[in-house]
Motif scaffolding. Structure first.
Motif, PDB file in Angstrom:
ATOM      1  N   LYS A  64       0.806  -1.221   0.000  1.00  0.00           N
ATOM      2  CA  LYS A  64       0.000   0.000   0.000  1.00  0.00           C
ATOM      3  C   LYS A  64       0.845   1.280   0.000  1.00  0.00           C
ATOM      4  N   LEU A  65       2.166   1.145   0.010  1.00  0.00           N
ATOM      5  CA  LEU A  65       3.024   2.331   0.085  1.00  0.00           C
ATOM      6  C   LEU A  65       2.978   3.123  -1.221  1.00  0.00           C
ATOM      7  N   PRO A  66       3.029   4.450  -1.133  1.00  0.00           N
ATOM      8  CA  PRO A  66       3.108   5.251  -2.360  1.00  0.00           C
ATOM      9  C   PRO A  66       4.398   4.937  -3.106  1.00  0.00           C
ATOM     10  N   GLY A  67       4.306   4.902  -4.404  1.00  0.00           N
ATOM     11  CA  GLY A  67       5.483   4.593  -5.208  1.00  0.00           C
ATOM     12  C   GLY A  67       5.635   3.126  -5.526  1.00  0.00           C
ATOM     13  N   VAL A  68       4.976   2.250  -4.741  1.00  0.00           N
ATOM     14  CA  VAL A  68       5.042   0.812  -5.015  1.00  0.00           C
ATOM     15  C   VAL A  68       3.877   0.470  -5.945  1.00  0.00           C
ATOM     16  N   VAL A  69       4.012   0.895  -7.183  1.00  0.00           N
ATOM     17  CA  VAL A  69       2.992   0.695  -8.216  1.00  0.00           C
ATOM     18  C   VAL A  69       3.696   0.363  -9.525  1.00  0.00           C
ATOM     19  N   LEU A  70       3.017  -0.374 -10.386  1.00  0.00           N
ATOM     20  CA  LEU A  70       3.587  -0.686 -11.683  1.00  0.00           C
ATOM     21  C   LEU A  70       3.920   0.611 -12.423  1.00  0.00           C
ATOM     22  N   THR A  71       5.154   0.707 -12.885  1.00  0.00           N
ATOM     23  CA  THR A  71       5.602   1.873 -13.638  1.00  0.00           C
ATOM     24  C   THR A  71       6.053   1.377 -15.004  1.00  0.00           C
ATOM     25  N   GLN A  72       5.188   1.533 -15.984  1.00  0.00           N
ATOM     26  CA  GLN A  72       5.383   0.877 -17.275  1.00  0.00           C
ATOM     27  C   GLN A  72       6.688   1.302 -17.942  1.00  0.00           C
ATOM     28  N   LYS A  73       7.049   2.558 -17.824  1.00  0.00           N
ATOM     29  CA  LYS A  73       8.283   3.034 -18.449  1.00  0.00           C
ATOM     30  C   LYS A  73       9.484   2.264 -17.923  1.00  0.00           C
ATOM     31  N   LEU A  74       9.501   1.995 -16.625  1.00  0.00           N
ATOM     32  CA  LEU A  74      10.617   1.251 -16.041  1.00  0.00           C
ATOM     33  C   LEU A  74      10.543  -0.225 -16.420  1.00  0.00           C
ATOM     34  N   ALA A  75       9.341  -0.761 -16.451  1.00  0.00           N
ATOM     35  CA  ALA A  75       9.181  -2.150 -16.873  1.00  0.00           C
ATOM     36  C   ALA A  75       9.661  -2.347 -18.308  1.00  0.00           C
ATOM     37  N   ASP A  76       9.364  -1.365 -19.160  1.00  0.00           N
ATOM     38  CA  ASP A  76       9.776  -1.449 -20.565  1.00  0.00           C
ATOM     39  C   ASP A  76      11.299  -1.369 -20.726  1.00  0.00           C
ATOM     40  N   GLY A  77      11.980  -0.806 -19.734  1.00  0.00           N
ATOM     41  CA  GLY A  77      13.429  -0.661 -19.825  1.00  0.00           C
ATOM     42  C   GLY A  77      14.209  -1.889 -19.406  1.00  0.00           C
ATOM     43  N   LEU A  78      13.524  -2.910 -18.916  1.00  0.00           N
ATOM     44  CA  LEU A  78      14.205  -4.139 -18.505  1.00  0.00           C
ATOM     45  C   LEU A  78      14.818  -4.856 -19.708  1.00  0.00           C
ATOM     46  N   PRO A  79      15.831  -5.671 -19.503  1.00  0.00           N
ATOM     47  CA  PRO A  79      16.406  -6.460 -20.599  1.00  0.00           C
ATOM     48  C   PRO A  79      15.354  -7.370 -21.223  1.00  0.00           C
ATOM     49  N   PRO A  80      15.455  -7.619 -22.515  1.00  0.00           N
ATOM     50  CA  PRO A  80      14.469  -8.480 -23.192  1.00  0.00           C
ATOM     51  C   PRO A  80      14.312  -9.842 -22.539  1.00  0.00           C
ATOM     52  N   SER A  81      15.388 -10.423 -22.047  1.00  0.00           N
ATOM     53  CA  SER A  81      15.304 -11.761 -21.458  1.00  0.00           C
ATOM     54  C   SER A  81      14.417 -11.768 -20.217  1.00  0.00           C
ATOM     55  N   ILE A  82      14.493 -10.711 -19.409  1.00  0.00           N
ATOM     56  CA  ILE A  82      13.681 -10.644 -18.200  1.00  0.00           C
ATOM     57  C   ILE A  82      12.231 -10.303 -18.560  1.00  0.00           C
ATOM     58  N   LYS A  83      12.036  -9.412 -19.529  1.00  0.00           N
ATOM     59  CA  LYS A  83      10.672  -9.113 -19.965  1.00  0.00           C
ATOM     60  C   LYS A  83      10.006 -10.359 -20.527  1.00  0.00           C
ATOM     61  N   SER A  84      10.767 -11.149 -21.257  1.00  0.00           N
ATOM     62  CA  SER A  84      10.212 -12.350 -21.871  1.00  0.00           C
ATOM     63  C   SER A  84       9.831 -13.398 -20.826  1.00  0.00           C
ATOM     64  N   SER A  85      10.696 -13.610 -19.856  1.00  0.00           N
ATOM     65  CA  SER A  85      10.430 -14.623 -18.825  1.00  0.00           C
ATOM     66  C   SER A  85       9.472 -14.115 -17.755  1.00  0.00           C
ATOM     67  N   GLY A  86       9.471 -12.790 -17.556  1.00  0.00           N
ATOM     68  CA  GLY A  86       8.636 -12.213 -16.508  1.00  0.00           C
ATOM     69  C   GLY A  86       9.146 -12.490 -15.109  1.00  0.00           C
ATOM     70  N   VAL A  87      10.432 -12.874 -15.017  1.00  0.00           N
ATOM     71  CA  VAL A  87      10.992 -13.261 -13.720  1.00  0.00           C
ATOM     72  C   VAL A  87      12.333 -12.566 -13.504  1.00  0.00           C
ATOM     73  N   LEU A  88      12.502 -12.001 -12.323  1.00  0.00           N
ATOM     74  CA  LEU A  88      13.784 -11.451 -11.893  1.00  0.00           C
ATOM     75  C   LEU A  88      14.356 -12.391 -10.840  1.00  0.00           C
ATOM     76  N   LYS A  89      15.530 -12.966 -11.140  1.00  0.00           N
ATOM     77  CA  LYS A  89      16.143 -13.934 -10.237  1.00  0.00           C
ATOM     78  C   LYS A  89      17.130 -13.224  -9.313  1.00  0.00           C
ATOM     79  N   VAL A  90      16.893 -13.359  -8.010  1.00  0.00           N
ATOM     80  CA  VAL A  90      17.634 -12.606  -6.997  1.00  0.00           C
ATOM     81  C   VAL A  90      18.366 -13.558  -6.059  1.00  0.00           C
TER      82      VAL A  90
END
Length: 310
Positions: free
Chosen positions: A42-68
């Protein structure tokens, strides 16, 4: 330097041991999907930000997973009573997943020394585990500087050996996690001793702390945040532990690690973190884990050289 010292003198915990080892890594645990708790979601700023999502590497956008990759050091990252990964890094990781529109899978790699090799081998996209930044580390990976920390000494309660500084570790048994920044500090201190430090290198931080609790070791050199948190939240068998809060060494940054050849991910994460900083979400998470005074105002990359050497 003085500003950060004042922050630390305010007496609040800062974050975790740091790691610059480049040895073989352990298999680690199972990947855990991170979803934000209600207070984080519920915190402000913790919302989908499409511009930043679009800037991810193609491999991560394709898989939809960030491995940490992470490892266990309270209050940065540890298991709750239900076995889930919790802590400041778990909250930040879950928030990043929302902002970037991906699933975040976080894995405890088992030992701090496994972090850097796992990033270099591209087993993981990023580490979120509070590693101390330094110029040598920056030669291997990109380091996103996301909070401050320092180093202190821990003993059993009441400090029966009257340890007041690194010079008092000469001739003592000192437990340190393998391949960490703090291990290198102890090695450097030992080189100046008439009677060298008996250094006990142990893979996992919980086992390092347990060595001191049970008397196998006289002390450990550890991240300030972990030490203060452990003093306040005692776990494990044996005697209680005590941080020596007047000892604050190697003030600097803690960082997330990404591969040098993955600038798209680095820049997307930096922008997402800065969005959290600007909205106040980041500070709220820091305060939740008693780390508010160690919060950065600007998220930087490879900025260790700007910090004082002592």
């Amino acid at each position: 330097m003085m500003r950060i010292q004042k922050i630390l003198k305010a007496g609040v915990a800062g974050a975790m041991v740091s790691l610059i080892a480049a040895s073989a890594y352990a298999a680690g645990g199972a990947a855990e999907k991170m979803t934000p708790d209600a207070d984080v979601a519920k915190l402000p700023g913790v919302v989908l930000t499409q511009k930043l999502a679009d800037g991810l590497p193609p491999s991560i956008k394709s898989s939809g997973v960030l491995k940490v990759a992470t490892d266990l050091t309270p209050p940065i990252s540890f298991h709750g009573e239900d076995g889930k990964l919790i802590g400041i890094d778990a909250d930040i990781a879950a928030a990043l997943g929302v902002i970037l529109g991906v699933d975040v899978e976080m894995t405890d790699v088992g030992a701090g020394a496994a972090i850097v090799p796992s990033i270099l081998a591209k087993r993981f996209d990023i580490s979120i585990s509070g590693i101390n930044d330094d110029p040598e580390l920056e030669k291997q990976v990109d380091v996103i500087d996301y909070m401050y920390d320092a180093t202190t000494i821990m003993t059993i309660k009441d400090n029966p050996l009257a340890i007041k500084g690194m010079e008092d570790l000469c001739g003592k048994k000192v437990a340190v996690p393998v391949g960490t920044f703090q291990a290198k500090m102890v090695e450097a201190a030992s080189a100046k001793c008439a009677t060298p430090v008996n250094i006990m290198s142990i893979p996992k931080m919980p086992d390092v702390l347990q060595a001191v609790r049970t008397g196998r070791a006289d002390a450990t050199v550890n991240g300030y945040a972990t030490s203060v948190y452990t003093t306040e939240h005692q776990t494990g068998n044996g005697k209680g532990l005590q941080a020596l809060p007047d000892i604050r060494l190697a003030v600097g940054y803690l960082g997330m690690l990404t591969s040098k050849d993955n600038p798209q991910l680095r820049d997307s994460v930096v922008a997402a973190l800065q969005q959290m900083v600007d909205s106040g979400a980041y500070e709220t998470i820091m305060k939740k884990w008693s780390l508010g005074p160690l919060a950065v105002k600007t998220v930087k990359v490879n900025d260790a050289a700007s910090m004082p050497a002592d």
